[in-house]
Design a protein around this motif. Structure first.
Motif, PDB file in Angstrom:
ATOM      1  N   GLY A  67       8.418  -3.178  -0.237  1.00 44.19           N
ATOM      2  CA  GLY A  67       7.510  -2.338   0.531  1.00 44.19           C
ATOM      3  C   GLY A  67       7.868  -0.872   0.369  1.00 44.19           C
ATOM      4  O   GLY A  67       6.986  -0.017   0.173  1.00 44.19           O
ATOM      5  N   TYR A  68       9.160  -0.585   0.385  1.00 48.04           N
ATOM      6  CA  TYR A  68       9.581   0.811   0.211  1.00 48.04           C
ATOM      7  C   TYR A  68       9.541   1.243  -1.250  1.00 48.04           C
ATOM      8  O   TYR A  68       9.476   2.441  -1.538  1.00 48.04           O
ATOM      9  CB  TYR A  68      10.959   1.037   0.860  1.00 48.04           C
ATOM     10  CG  TYR A  68      10.807   1.029   2.362  1.00 48.04           C
ATOM     11  CD1 TYR A  68      10.285   2.140   3.018  1.00 48.04           C
ATOM     12  CD2 TYR A  68      11.087  -0.113   3.102  1.00 48.04           C
ATOM     13  CE1 TYR A  68      10.061   2.123   4.386  1.00 48.04           C
ATOM     14  CE2 TYR A  68      10.869  -0.142   4.473  1.00 48.04           C
ATOM     15  CZ  TYR A  68      10.352   0.972   5.107  1.00 48.04           C
ATOM     16  OH  TYR A  68      10.112   0.942   6.465  1.00 48.04           O
ATOM     17  N   ARG A  71       6.217   2.730  -1.259  1.00 49.31           N
ATOM     18  CA  ARG A  71       6.171   4.073  -0.672  1.00 49.31           C
ATOM     19  C   ARG A  71       6.770   5.104  -1.631  1.00 49.31           C
ATOM     20  O   ARG A  71       6.261   6.226  -1.746  1.00 49.31           O
ATOM     21  CB  ARG A  71       6.911   4.090   0.669  1.00 49.31           C
ATOM     22  CG  ARG A  71       6.165   3.369   1.772  1.00 49.31           C
ATOM     23  CD  ARG A  71       6.795   3.620   3.126  1.00 49.31           C
ATOM     24  NE  ARG A  71       6.536   4.974   3.598  1.00 49.31           N
ATOM     25  CZ  ARG A  71       5.445   5.349   4.269  1.00 49.31           C
ATOM     26  NH1 ARG A  71       4.492   4.465   4.539  1.00 49.31           N
ATOM     27  NH2 ARG A  71       5.289   6.581   4.674  1.00 49.31           N
ATOM     28  N   GLN A  87       2.936  -1.388  -0.263  1.00 47.33           N
ATOM     29  CA  GLN A  87       3.755  -1.038   0.895  1.00 47.33           C
ATOM     30  C   GLN A  87       3.095  -1.460   2.205  1.00 47.33           C
ATOM     31  O   GLN A  87       3.765  -1.910   3.131  1.00 47.33           O
ATOM     32  CB  GLN A  87       4.073   0.460   0.887  1.00 47.33           C
ATOM     33  CG  GLN A  87       2.902   1.396   1.107  1.00 47.33           C
ATOM     34  CD  GLN A  87       2.645   1.678   2.563  1.00 47.33           C
ATOM     35  OE1 GLN A  87       3.569   1.737   3.374  1.00 47.33           O
ATOM     36  NE2 GLN A  87       1.371   1.852   2.911  1.00 47.33           N
TER      37      GLN A  87
END
Length: 287
Positions: A67-68, A71, A87
């Motif tokens: 998920g990061y 980002r 993300q």
């Protein structure tokens, strides 16, 4: 490279706002490393302790890690759909995976202490009910996170509603769950079981505290995320990136650290060793 938002593509004449700001790449990379290391540590513990009920926890760590990645990827081109979807979906789906293991941990710890009679409902059914609710929450997060991508205003509104409903249901389950945990804990304190007094299982209080701490953390995270979606586009929470790191990334990482320090799988393994020792002693006495 401008830092002014909002960022997002224009689809069917409507701008879909992905970010109100340009995502901070160093912060994202920091949590990629932290979640990656924590997930690896839990994967190793899962095999060493044979704690297979921690598989959803590892999956949750993988969701947080990638998920990061999304980002960090979004920093260069915040209007690109792929990284945003990555993300958005994974950071919403990760916590329910973590919660599934928290639910199962209470059942395993209660059974290891032979304290099933203290639960208002069967520990087997209790675990199943919570996990089923959790699976429903995971699907709601996936569906709600994907719906706004087509740019239709109605889909965006419905997607946010589905996410909010999923978060509220999860908050309700977590609130009832922590009450159940407290009830079982104080029941053992009032009327200790034989296994709770076994020296090999001496850390059972720490396990209950760890379960309750991570549950409270999840409740705090859920409240902030629900506020984010209730405020909607342009709201204070969604417009300030600090919230995603202070009340999501940091809290989820804290949960992984707490369960690495006080791993419920150790208590379950200690219970198995205790039973094996008791059986060996019995056989020796019979001989």
């Amino acid at each position: 490279m401008t830092n002014d938002g909002p960022f997002g593509p224009v689809v069917n004449g409507t701008q879909i706002v992905f970010y109100e700001y340009r995502p901070n790449q160093p912060a994202a990379i920091t949590f990629i490393a932290l979640f990656g290391l924590a997930t690896l540590a839990h994967l190793v513990c899962t095999f060493i302790l044979r704690a297979w009920f921690f598989i959803p926890f590892v999956l949750g760590g993988i969701c947080e890690t990638f998920g990061y990645v999304g980002r960090a990827w979004s920093h260069k081109d915040p209007a690109r759909p792929g990284p945003f979807i990555l993300q958005n979906v994974l950071l919403l789906a990760g916590p329910p995976f973590l919660a599934a293991t928290v639910y199962m941990s209470l059942g395993r710890v209660t059974t290891a202490l032979n304290a099933q009679h203290l639960s208002k409902i069967s520990t087997r059914w209790m675990t199943k009910i919570y996990v089923i609710i959790d699976i429903a929450c995971i699907f709601s997060q996936f569906i709600g996170a994907l719906m706004p991508v087509n740019g239709d205003e109605e889909s965006i509104r419905k997607g946010h509603t589905i996410i909010i409903v999923g978060l509220v249901v999860q908050l309700g389950a977590l609130s009832f769950f922590i009450l159940t945990s407290w009830y079982i804990y104080w029941g053992i304190m009032r009327d200790p079981t034989n296994l709770s007094m076994n020296k090999l299982l001496g850390n059972w209080r720490k396990c209950f505290r760890a379960i309750e701490i991570v549950t409270v953390i999840m409740i705090v995270r859920g409240v902030v995320r629900a506020a984010e979606f209730l405020q909607g586009e342009g709201g204070y929470v969604i417009s300030h990136e600090a919230f995603i790191y202070a009340f999501d990334a940091a809290l989820m990482f804290m949960i992984m650290v707490v369960f690495a320090i006080v791993h419920p799988g150790r208590l379950v393994r200690a219970n198995i060793r205790s039973m094996n020792l008791a059986q060996d002693t019995m056989l020796q006495n019979l001989q």
